[in-house]
Every structure is written in structure tokens, then in C-alpha cells.
Scaffold this active site. Structure first.
Site, PDB file in Angstrom:
ATOM      1  N   PRO A 740      -4.884 -15.763  -8.453  1.00 19.69           N
ATOM      2  CA  PRO A 740      -4.348 -15.314  -9.968  1.00 19.69           C
ATOM      3  C   PRO A 740      -4.885 -15.186 -10.512  1.00 19.69           C
ATOM      4  CG  PRO A 740      -2.823 -16.916 -10.413  1.00 19.69           C
ATOM      5  CD  PRO A 740      -3.599 -17.151  -9.061  1.00 19.69           C
ATOM      6  N   GLY A 741      -5.362 -13.428 -11.127  1.00 18.08           N
ATOM      7  CA  GLY A 741      -6.432 -13.094 -12.459  1.00 18.08           C
ATOM      8  C   GLY A 741      -5.557 -12.900 -13.226  1.00 18.08           C
ATOM      9  N   ARG A 742      -5.679 -11.178 -12.877  1.00 10.30           N
ATOM     10  CA  ARG A 742      -4.540 -10.535 -14.251  1.00 10.30           C
ATOM     11  C   ARG A 742      -3.383 -10.715 -14.670  1.00 10.30           C
ATOM     12  NH1 ARG A 742      -1.506  -5.079 -14.475  1.00 10.30           N
ATOM     13  NH2 ARG A 742      -2.016  -5.086 -16.142  1.00 10.30           N
ATOM     14  N   ARG A 778     -10.683   0.707 -17.686  1.00  7.52           N
ATOM     15  CA  ARG A 778      -9.356   0.464 -16.925  1.00  7.52           C
ATOM     16  C   ARG A 778      -8.591   2.002 -16.613  1.00  7.52           C
ATOM     17  NH1 ARG A 778      -4.271  -1.941 -16.371  1.00  7.52           N
ATOM     18  NH2 ARG A 778      -4.857  -2.472 -14.148  1.00  7.52           N
ATOM     19  N   CYS A 809     -18.310  10.527 -25.274  1.00  7.86           N
ATOM     20  CA  CYS A 809     -17.932  11.632 -24.308  1.00  7.86           C
ATOM     21  C   CYS A 809     -18.197  11.827 -23.578  1.00  7.86           C
ATOM     22  CB  CYS A 809     -19.783  11.846 -24.835  1.00  7.86           C
ATOM     23  SG  CYS A 809     -20.195  14.079 -25.047  1.00  7.86           S
ATOM     24  N   TYR A 838      -9.599  -7.826 -17.210  1.00  5.99           N
ATOM     25  CA  TYR A 838     -10.001  -6.061 -17.167  1.00  5.99           C
ATOM     26  C   TYR A 838     -10.673  -5.731 -18.392  1.00  5.99           C
ATOM     27  CZ  TYR A 838      -9.324  -8.315 -12.994  1.00  5.99           C
ATOM     28  OH  TYR A 838      -9.303  -9.295 -11.388  1.00  5.99           O
TER      29      TYR A 838
END
Length: 857
Positions: A740-742, A778, A809, A838
Site C-alpha cells: 500500500p501507499g496512499r 491530484r 494560470c 501524492y
């Protein structure tokens, strides 16, 4: 007395079935009388009585007397329970005797059936009038048939004219005044009316709701209250989707569509009268009368564009008609639909092409038997080829302005793209979008579709004007309180950091450790790796390594970063899983003796000598990707990741030729997955492939564990563990890895940014902040939705719907659309939550803006 002072209260069968429930009705009636007006109570038959009357109707004449006696004794016993004299039921019992002796009884004529069915409401209303009066609220009994007049419609059959008819009503001030003089509290029957010939007729399924609505319009009531056993209408069937949200406010048209397309709380026929009369309709919970419920009125369409609900109907039958003869043929469809009319079938959805017309038949509105369908097809076969598709289910998204939301439905459309869809219909009134699929898959689809709608912010669940709590929250024990997010508890510290640092990411290490401990409770997993691309802050890496995690890297630079900051970490606990990386990166990883994963034949075929004697893993693409956005799906034919299963034999042979051993198989199909069965499915598929590898030691089933957004259910780790345990029992010979990461770090981080300006343009209120897509990419990249709060005004009510934007911009520099926030002013600190993953790792210096500071608590 003004007619507008009437309030109509409708109670269903379960609400009139016990003495305690009647006591509740009395309390509610008295509270409405205390408002100074009059109350009309509309009741259904006691629960189960209508079914008993149906059984009596269908029974042979000789058996009816016994069934009738049971009903008489049941209601007399109920009268005794209520403490009222059973003599009040004499008129109803006399009517029952007349029905049993009627010459029409043997033939079960429809007018006779209506008289029999009406007895249930006559019994319950007589009992209710006596009980309420005895309890101190003098209540007059009113025969609904003296006020509600049914009118036959064109092409309406005899069955519908007597058992499922409609009433046309309009406000009658004189009647309102007359009834008010007769008594401020009155009770009447739902479900029944009288036709122009004076016969008793029924208003069909849900007829009591319709009766209440008709009386509300007749009396010019201030409101109609429908009292049920649920808190109101929901954004989905809450028994199928526990995270479905209470719909606080709807307009008449939206409520009509939700009711028509499958919601059972309210019958669609009841909305016509209140819409015409401009009478608000409330849906309330008899067991919890203090809950707010659902309000339906003309102003319910105010607010942002939003899908309000996803509903479904099962038992749908499709009839597909195909013929080259229909192309440019005048009158062809008129002839075809005449056959449906002759067989008494109402068409619901229609899809057409040059040579095909497909229609749906909803069983709730049709007398659809096998014989009827067979006869219809025989007639249609004279003019076209006919195909019947059944059983199907119709899944419908409902919301005002549906066409303007189509571009935001990519995740929903992608979910349907994996299914067999027979028909798609977008309504001409711009209120719904319907997909007809196989009935067997419909209920499993509903929770996933609901999550997609919330995640894509197509369903604006954070707008408190439209949506209330979830069914799950309403069903939770009252003494259960959820802890505040850490960033709310640490508000003062965060405000101080924002004052000193300017825009900043702030991380909470204890939250990371807690998430790691939760995952480590999943016993079937033998080794955990953290995907450092989510957040590579050195102290986060060190905390997870101390917790027992290995680290997964996707570049040689990430491997070097890990070796620099976690120098004592064993190389066997570092995994290198690159994608289209250059040859030098593979050489560096192999030289560092970390575990190297290969996901393309090219590396083994062209650089084979680099892998001589190495132990490697192969990454496999197991098919359609999963996840919250197409850009995070890493499986399927369009994905650049992994080897196709058909390439494994060639990869195995290439590895053998260069003297490399395949010791691991790896699969990762996407991110943000909330289906707890996903990883067991991946595990089983990977294990089935693993049996061909003699040196295999472990299987890695990836990560992608979803982090729930607002309104989404939390991933059930117990179910994840149970699914994995079942597969491991079949393949105990290989170790199981996950990466797992997030999931580990998202909730542990917030982005703090300051309000720079506000702007109101063409009705859209913008709140500008000093960190945009340069700091948090994201939302622009994945259409990701992050919780956003005004930290400065955290205790103030959310009164404005705003779009939060940054200073970059680019039109895509939007951090959140249509969010409810307190009125924000320049200098306020805005907290963007779930930013621990992220966020800083994807930050950039676009427009020459500086990188954002990172702070650990």
C-alpha cells in the site's frame, strides 16, 4: 378558518398496527393541532390485512366465510387492545357480509374486489377514530369516498378503472371550511375512492400516499406528511448501499423520477396532486419523529447541479424489434405500439435505431404474464423480428440538469463499460439517465456506482441543504461518536504553522503508525511494503521501516533515496518495480541487490546478460483495471503496465536462458479500490498462474487500498483479511506480499493555504488561495476530491457554495468545486485534507512558484 391551516398526516400499515403506534399518532396529531390549524389523518389498513383480503378474494366461495371470520375476530381483538368498544366495527362487518353474499362474488368481478379490499382501511380508520377520541383528541370519522372522485382514463382497462384508478382534484376552500367546522381533528381512509357511478374503487399500489396528496390539494393544506418506517428518501436503496445519504430537499419532479424509477418510500402517483396544488410534502419516520426527513416542494431544485439518487428496478423485460422495413416507413411504429395497447401493456423506456426499436416493460405497471408476452410476440412477429431479453434491471441516475453533468460521469460510464448493457436511455426532461443490464449484476453494481458519484462530486453530498446523514450513521447506536480528524484536534498548532510558514504540508506521524498497525492485523499477509512514491519524506519512511515495513521504489533515484535515509534497511526489504525505466536503472538496482521486478519482455530479451544469476519477479497484467479514475487504473489492454498472462511462458524461457530465477509474481490493477474482495480475486488469479514456476517463493498482490472520501464507506479490512485467508488456505506454499501507499499516509497529511481573494461571477462564488495545482496536482490530474475546510472559521456554519481555486494560470487550477464553506475572507486559513499522499511528491515550480514547505508534528 383558513383552508391553508390544514395539515394532512398519512400513516401506513405498520404505523397503525399496535396500540403504541396509535399513541404516537395521537401525539403527532396533537403537536400539529398545537400549531393552531386542523389535522386530517389518512390511514392504511392494519399491516397484513390487505394480504388477507386478497387471499379471501382468491379463495373458493366455500372457504371465504372462515377467512372473513378471522378478520372480524382480529379487528375485535385489536379493539380490545386499544380499549375501545368493538361495536364501532358493526358497519364494516355488515359491509363484509354484503360482499360475501353478493351475486358478483362468484365471478370475482373487479367492482366487488374493490369493495372487499376497501374493508381494511374502513376497519383501521374506525378503530383509530375511537382510540384517539378516547385518548382525549376528539376525532371525527370521514368516509374518503364522499370526497375523492375517480375518473377513468383513455385506454384504461376494466381492472385499472376499479383497482388502480386516479383522482383529479383541485383546491376546494368551501370543503376546507366545512370540514374545519365539523372538527379540527378528522380521520379518513387511504387507498379508496368512488367513481362517477358511485362504486367503490381503489387508487392502486401506494394508494394511501395518493389519497393523502389528494386531500392535501383539496384542503389547500400547509403540508402533507407521509409517515413511514424509514427516515425519508435516500440517494440509493439504503439496505443495499449503507452509505446512501438522506435526501433533505427535493423538488417535485426529482422526487417523481426517484419514485418512478424504483424507490419504494413514496408512490409516484402521489406527487401529481401536491405539485398541482403547490403543497409541500414531507416524509417522516414514525419511530423517530424528531428526525428531519425529506421535504419535497417547488424550491427543492435550488442549489448546485447534483445527481440526487441512484435507483433501480428489477424484473424488467426488454422487447427488441428489428426490421429493415421500419426504415423511413411512415406509421410503422404506430402499428407496432398498437399491439402493446391491445395487450394492455404500458411501455416504459424506448431506444431506437434505423432498423431496431427496443422497449422495456416494467412489471410494476403491467399485467405481464408469460401468456401475455407470448401473445404480444406472436403479433409483433407479423411485422418484425422479436427478441425478448429478461430478466433485466434498470439502473437510473436522477438529478436536475443531467445533460450538463454527463462530462463528469466518466467513472460511472467506465463501470458500465465492463458490463453487458442492453439499453441506455436519457430522458427528454433532462432528469434521468438509465442503463438496463442483466438483473443478476444490478445489486452488486449499486454500491460501486454510488461511490463513483460521490468521488467525482457528481453527487454533492457535502451540501447540507440537499443531503443529510448516511443510512449507516442514522442506524448507528446513539452513544457512538466518531473521533475528530487529527487536523481538527490540532487546529491551533496548524494555524500557528500557517502563520509562520505560509503554504505548507503538515504530516501527523501517529496517524501513519496507526494505519500501519491496522494493516498488520491482516494475518494472511506475510510482508508489507510501503510504496514510497506516495510520500517519500525521510521521517515517514523511517517510521514505517521501524514499524516493520519494507519499501517499494519505482526508480533508481527512489532506491538511492531509501538507502540514504534508511541505511540499515536490508536490501531484501527493498523492492524495485519500474515501468519503462532505462537499462542503467535496472543495473543499479541489481547491483544494490534489491528485489527487481520485470514487467516487459524487452528487458530480458535485450539486456539478458544483466540478469544472469539474478532472482527476479514478473509483473502480470490480470485484466481490467480498477480504481477511482482511469488514470490510476493499471490493468487492461490499454495499460502500459505488466506482462500479459500469455507472455509469461516466453518471459520464463528468457529468464531460464540467462540463468535468472523467477521467485515472485506481482500484480497491481489500480488505486482507490474500496471493494474488499478485490485483493482475494487478484491473489487467486496470481496463484493459479504461479503453479508453472518451480522457483516461486512469493506473490505480491499490489496495493490500491481505497481511502474513503466524504460519503463513501470505509474499506472493511476484516473482509479483506477473510478473503485472503480463503485463498491462502489453497496456496500456503508461497508467501504473500502487499504494497500500500496512499492508504498509509493520505489521512496523515493536510495542505494549509491562505485565502487571497474572493470573487462572485455569473452566480459562481470563487475562493482563491495561495497554493494551487503547483502544490496539489491530484484534483487537476485525477479529478480527485479532497475534503476542504476553513480552518480559521471551523466552528462557523457553512453558508456558501464556493469553488476553491489556486493562483496558477490554468483553467484546471481548481482544488474543489461546489463546496460548502463558511463565508471566507482574505487571510483565512484553508485546510485541504487527505493530502498526505501524492501531494508534495508531485509538487512543481510551474509559473516559477516555490515548492511548498513540509512540516511534521
Amino acid at each position: 378558518m383558513s383552508a391553508a391551516q390544514w395539515i394532512v398526516l398519512k400513516f401506513g400499515g405498520t404505523s397503525v398496527s399496535t396500540k403504541a403506534r396509535w399513541a404516537t399518532i395521537g401525539k403527532l396529531a396533537n403537536s400539529r393541532l398545537a400549531e393552531g390549524g386542523c389535522v386530517l389523518i389518512v390511514v392504511s389498513a392494519v399491516s397484513g390485512v390487505t394480504d388477507q383480503l386478497k387471499a379471501l378474494i382468491e379463495a373458493e366461495p366455500a372457504a371465504r366465510a372462515e377467512l372473513a371470520q378471522r378478520l372480524v375476530e382480529q379487528h375485535r381483538a385489536f379493539a380490545a387492545e386499544l380499549g375501545v368498544d368493538a361495536a364501532i366495527l358493526a358497519e364494516v362487518e355488515a359491509e363484509l357480509d354484503e360482499c360475501l353474499s353478493s351475486p358478483h362474488a362468484a365471478a370475482r368481478a373487479f367492482p366487488w374486489q374493490a369493495r372487499v379490499f376497501a374493508l381494511g382501511e374502513l376497519w383501521s380508520s374506525r378503530l383509530g377514530a375511537a382510540f384517539l377520541t378516547a385518548s382525549g383528541t376528539t376525532t371525527e370519522w370521514l368516509d374518503a369516498r364522499t370526497q375523492l372522485s375517480a375518473q377513468a382514463l383513455p385506454n384504461q382497462g376494466d381492472w385499472a378503472r376499479h383497482l388502480s384508478t386516479t383522482c383529479q382534484v383541485q383546491h376546494a376552500p368551501a370543503l376546507a371550511e366545512q370540514l374545519a367546522q365539523a372538527g379540527r381533528s378528522q380521520i379518513t381512509q387511504g387507498f379508496i375512492a368512488r367513481n362517477l357511478s358511485g362504486e367503490t374503487v381503489l387508487l392502486g399500489r401506494g394508494g394511501s400516499d395518493t389519497s393523502a396528496a389528494c386531500f392535501g390539494t383539496l384542503l389547500g393544506a400547509s403540508r402533507v406528511e407521509i409517515w413511514t418506517d424509514v427516515p425519508g428518501m435516500f440517494s440509493a436503496n439504503p439496505r443495499r448501499v449503507p452509505q446512501a445519504r438522506l435526501l433533505r430537499h427535493l423538488d417535485y419532479d426529482e422526487a417523481q423520477e426517484i419514485a418512478t424509477t424504483g424507490a419504494k418510500v413514496l408512490h409516484p402517483r402521489c406527487l401529481g396532486p401536491v405539485r398541482e396544488g403547490g403543497v409541500p410534502l414531507w416524509i417522516k419516520d414514525t419511530q423517530r419523529p424528531d428526525l428531519e426527513g425529506t421535504c419535497i416542494d417547488a424550491s427543492g431544485g435550488d442549489g448546485p447541479l447534483s445527481v440526487k439518487a441512484i435507483s433501480h428496478r428489477i424484473g424488467v423485460t426488454l422487447v427488441s424489434m428489428e426490421s429493415i422495413g421500419m426504415w423511413q416507413q411512415v406509421g410503422f411504429l404506430a402499428d407496432v405500439f398498437d399491439y402493446f395497447r391491445r395487450h394492455g401493456l404500458s411501455v416504459d423506456l424506448i431506444g431506437s435505431a434505423e432498423t431496431n426499436v427496443t422497449v422495456s416493460l416494467d412489471p410494476s405497471e403491467n399485467l405481464l404474464s408469460a401468456d401475455t408476452l407470448e401473445a404480444l410476440c406472436a403479433d409483433l412477429a407479423r411485422v418484425c423480428r422479436v427478441k425478448v431479453i429478461a430478466p433485466c434491471a434498470a439502473i437510473t441516475l436522477v438529478g436536475r440538469g443531467m445533460r450538463r453533468m454527463l462530462h463528469r460521469l466518466s467513472e460511472v460510464l467506465a463501470e458500465f463499460g465492463e458490463q453487458r448493457v442492453h439499453l441506455v436511455s436519457q430522458s427528454s426532461n433532462n432528469l434521468n439517465l438509465t442503463f438496463v443490464v442483466d438483473e443478476s449484476i444490478a445489486e452488486a453494481l449499486l454500491p460501486r456506482l454510488h461511490e463513483h458519484l460521490i468521488r467525482a462530486r457528481v453527487m454533492a453530498v457535502d451540501d447540507a441543504r440537499l443531503f443529510g446523514p448516511s443510512w449507516e450513521a442514522l442506524s448507528a447506536p446513539e452513544d457512538v461518536t466518531l473521533p475528530l480528524p487529527w487536523w481538527q484536534r490540532e487546529r491551533d498548532k496548524l494555524l500557528q504553522i500557517a502563520a509562520e510558514q505560509g503554504p505548507a504540508y503538515v504530516y501527523h506521524l501517529d496517524s501513519v503508525r496507526n494505519q500501519a498497525r491496522r494493516l498488520q492485523q491482516i494475518e494472511p499477509v506475510d510482508r508489507w511494503f510501503y510504496a514510497i512514491k506516495a510520500n517519500d519524506h525521510p521521517q515517514l519512511l523511517q517510521a514505517l521501516v521501524a514499524q516493520g515495513f519494507g519499501l517499494e521504489c519505482v526508480s533508481a533515484a527512489e532506491v538511492a533515496h531509501v538507502q540514504r535515509h534508511c541505511a540499515d534497511l536490508d536490501a531484501a526489504r527493498i523492492m524495485f518495480t519500474p515501468n519503462f525505466a532505462p537499462r542503467d536503472e535496472y543495473r543499479q538496482a541489481l547491483a544494490a541487490d534489491v528485489m527487481v521486478t520485470v514487467d516487459a519482455l524487452h528487458a530480458l530479451a535485450q539486456w539478458g546478460e544483466d540478469f544472469a544469476g539474478a532472482q527476479i519477479a514478473l509483473r502480470v497484467d490480470l485484466g481490467p483495471g480498477r480504481g477511482h479514475h482511469d488514470k490510476v487504473r493499471t490493468g487492461g489492454s490499454a495499460s502500459k503496465f505488466g506482462l500479459a498472462p500469455s507472455e509469461l511462458a516466453q518471459a520464463q524461457e528468457l529468464a531460464r536462458k540467462v540463468g535468472a530465477k523467477v521467485v515472485g509474481l506481482h500484480a497491481h490493477l489500480g488505486s482507490g479500490i474500496l471493494d474488499p474482495q478485490h485483493w482475494a480475486e487478484v491473489y487467486a488469479q496470481l496463484a493459479a498462474l504461479g503453479e508453472r514456476f518451480v522457483d516461486l517463493r512469493w506473490l505480491d498482490i499490489g496495493g490500491g487500498l481505497g481511502v474513503p472520501g466524504q460519503g463513501e464507506r470505509e474499506l472493511d479490512l476484516d473482509l479483506v483479511a477473510a478473503g485472503l485467508a480463503k485463498v491462502k488456505a489453497l496456496y500456503p506454499q508461497w508467501a504473500l506480499h502487499m504494497e500500500p501507499g496512499r492508504y498509509l499516509v493520505a489521512d496523515a497529511g493536510v495542505l494549509l493555504t491562505r485565502v487571497t481573494q474572493t470573487k462572485l461571477k455569473h452566480g459562481v462564488r470563487f475562493v482563491g488561495v495561495d497554493a494551487g495545482m503547483n502544490a496539489l496536482l491530484r484534483p487537476a490530474l485525477y479529478d480527485a476530491v479532497h475534503p476542504i475546510a476553513n480552518l480559521t472559521r471551523l466552528d462557523e456554519p457553512a453558508t456558501e457554495t464556493v469553488t476553491v481555486v489556486g493562483p496558477i494560470c490554468e483553467s484546471g487550477d481548481v482544488l474543489g468545486r461546489e463546496r460548502r464553506l463558511p463565508a471566507s475572507v482574505e487571510g483565512d486559513i484553508i485546510a485541504i485534507a487527505q493530502a498526505g499522499a501524492y501531494g508534495a511528491v508531485m509538487a512543481n515550480r510551474y509559473n516559477r512558484r516555490p515548492l511548498i514547505a513540509e512540516v511534521l508534528l
